[in-house]
Design a protein around this motif. Sequence first.
Motif, PDB file in Angstrom:
ATOM      1  N   LEU A 155      27.768  -7.574  16.736  1.00 38.73           N
ATOM      2  CA  LEU A 155      27.457  -6.729  16.526  1.00 38.73           C
ATOM      3  C   LEU A 155      27.635  -5.235  16.889  1.00 38.73           C
ATOM      4  O   LEU A 155      28.301  -4.388  16.566  1.00 38.73           O
ATOM      5  N   LEU A 207      29.015 -15.659  12.562  1.00 41.07           N
ATOM      6  CA  LEU A 207      27.576 -15.036  11.733  1.00 41.07           C
ATOM      7  C   LEU A 207      27.658 -15.327  10.640  1.00 41.07           C
ATOM      8  O   LEU A 207      29.428 -15.419   9.687  1.00 41.07           O
ATOM      9  N   THR A 236      27.633 -10.378   6.617  1.00 32.63           N
ATOM     10  CA  THR A 236      27.394  -9.195   8.525  1.00 32.63           C
ATOM     11  C   THR A 236      28.753  -8.373   8.103  1.00 32.63           C
ATOM     12  O   THR A 236      28.311  -7.188   8.767  1.00 32.63           O
ATOM     13  N   THR A 268      28.426  -4.944   6.457  1.00 37.01           N
ATOM     14  CA  THR A 268      28.325  -3.892   7.790  1.00 37.01           C
ATOM     15  C   THR A 268      29.470  -4.037   8.775  1.00 37.01           C
ATOM     16  O   THR A 268      29.723  -2.565   9.432  1.00 37.01           O
TER      17      THR A 268
END
Length: 440
Positions: free
Chosen positions: A108, A145, A149, A152
């Motif tokens: 990320l 992940l 996520t 995002t």
Amino acid sequence: MRPTSTVEPQGNGDRDQGNGDRDPDRPGPQPLAPYVQRLAQRVRAFDRRRPLVWDLLLTGFYVILASTDYTSDGWRTVAPDPGVPEPLVIAMSLGLSLPLLWRRRHPLAVLAFMSAVGVVNSASGAMLQAALLQLIVLFGIALRLPLKTLGTAGAMMTLPLVVGAVRFPEDSWDAQVIPYLWASSLVALFGIAVRSRQDYTGALVERAQRLEVERDQQARLATAAERTRIAREMHDIIGHNLSVITGLADGGSYAAAKSPERAAQALQAIGTTSRQALSELRRLLDVLSDDVPATAELAPQPALSDLDQLIDGVRAAGLPVRSTVRGNPEPVPAGRQLAVYRVIQEALTNTLKHGGPDATATVDVAYAPDGVTVDVTDTGAPGTRAEGTGSGRGLTGMRERTSLYDGTLEAGPLPRPPGGWRVHLHLPLPSSIPKDSQTP
């Protein structure tokens, strides 16, 4: 000149039959899929052993690719603003490729940094193709992940597209944004598919390992149960016959001085009993042997029809036994007949061992439609048995045989007077046992 005619050769039938009739032993092109699969397995194995080396190789490849786009001025052919300063182009090329080195440890954070560089890339008008390297990070996020996520990550990747569409609105905004969003969605779905495949494969491997452990446990349990069964059978065979031999030897030594004929009879009975015990023991060991399984001497297990022979042997050992049989034993299955036989044998053997010289025994067997009932009583002293001078394997074996067929067993001393010991057994027949209470 006369025109000549050509005749096609007749031996090309195999050529005209097509590839479907090709001889499998003849060398020819092999399928490509196995080679690709083996190559992928080797690459994954190398990645597991040397993850840093693989990351360096991959990052170096894309850094060189991004630098080539700059040195060849290829980016100027698609850039809305070809006059972007070269130092800024170099910095953006490195900023979009070099962070791939940390894509697995901080995905990320790497995507956020590359998205920020992408905003500068779109706002400056360079529109470097290295921005597509964000799709590699997106694939890793979808693969490793949590799925939440991805929202995002999608927002971070959309921001540079919106900035570019607003900054250089040459075409419609959907022509600039929608294709990239489709590509991002396909990459994310591909990562999810690979992740699902890996999870499924891992579940299969875990299940196989669990089944292997359960198989080993079942094998150990079966081995322990078989050892218990063998110990029970050997105890019943050897213990009973040795008790009979001991009784015959004591009686023979007592009668040797007064009645040589009785002593000779006792010795003859000892020989017969010992040979019988040796034969049964050899038969059991032959069945257990792995060397000669096909030549092992097999014989039926004792049944209720052999009770008279058993009682006669106990009588010959010096224990007076009175037997009573009521009913017909034919409906009783062979397994229950063996259990009844072994319980009676063990009860009489205990009387021989612990009842004393003046003990007598009574065997009462009753066959009924609902099962078999056995009472074995003796007049011997119960003290030694209550104190447990033996190993306790005999009573344990009787209880195990009884519970195997959902029966009941009671063993204990009789009240005084007259005293003694009593073994009471009841085995129900299969037709009288409710299906929901039968032992599996």
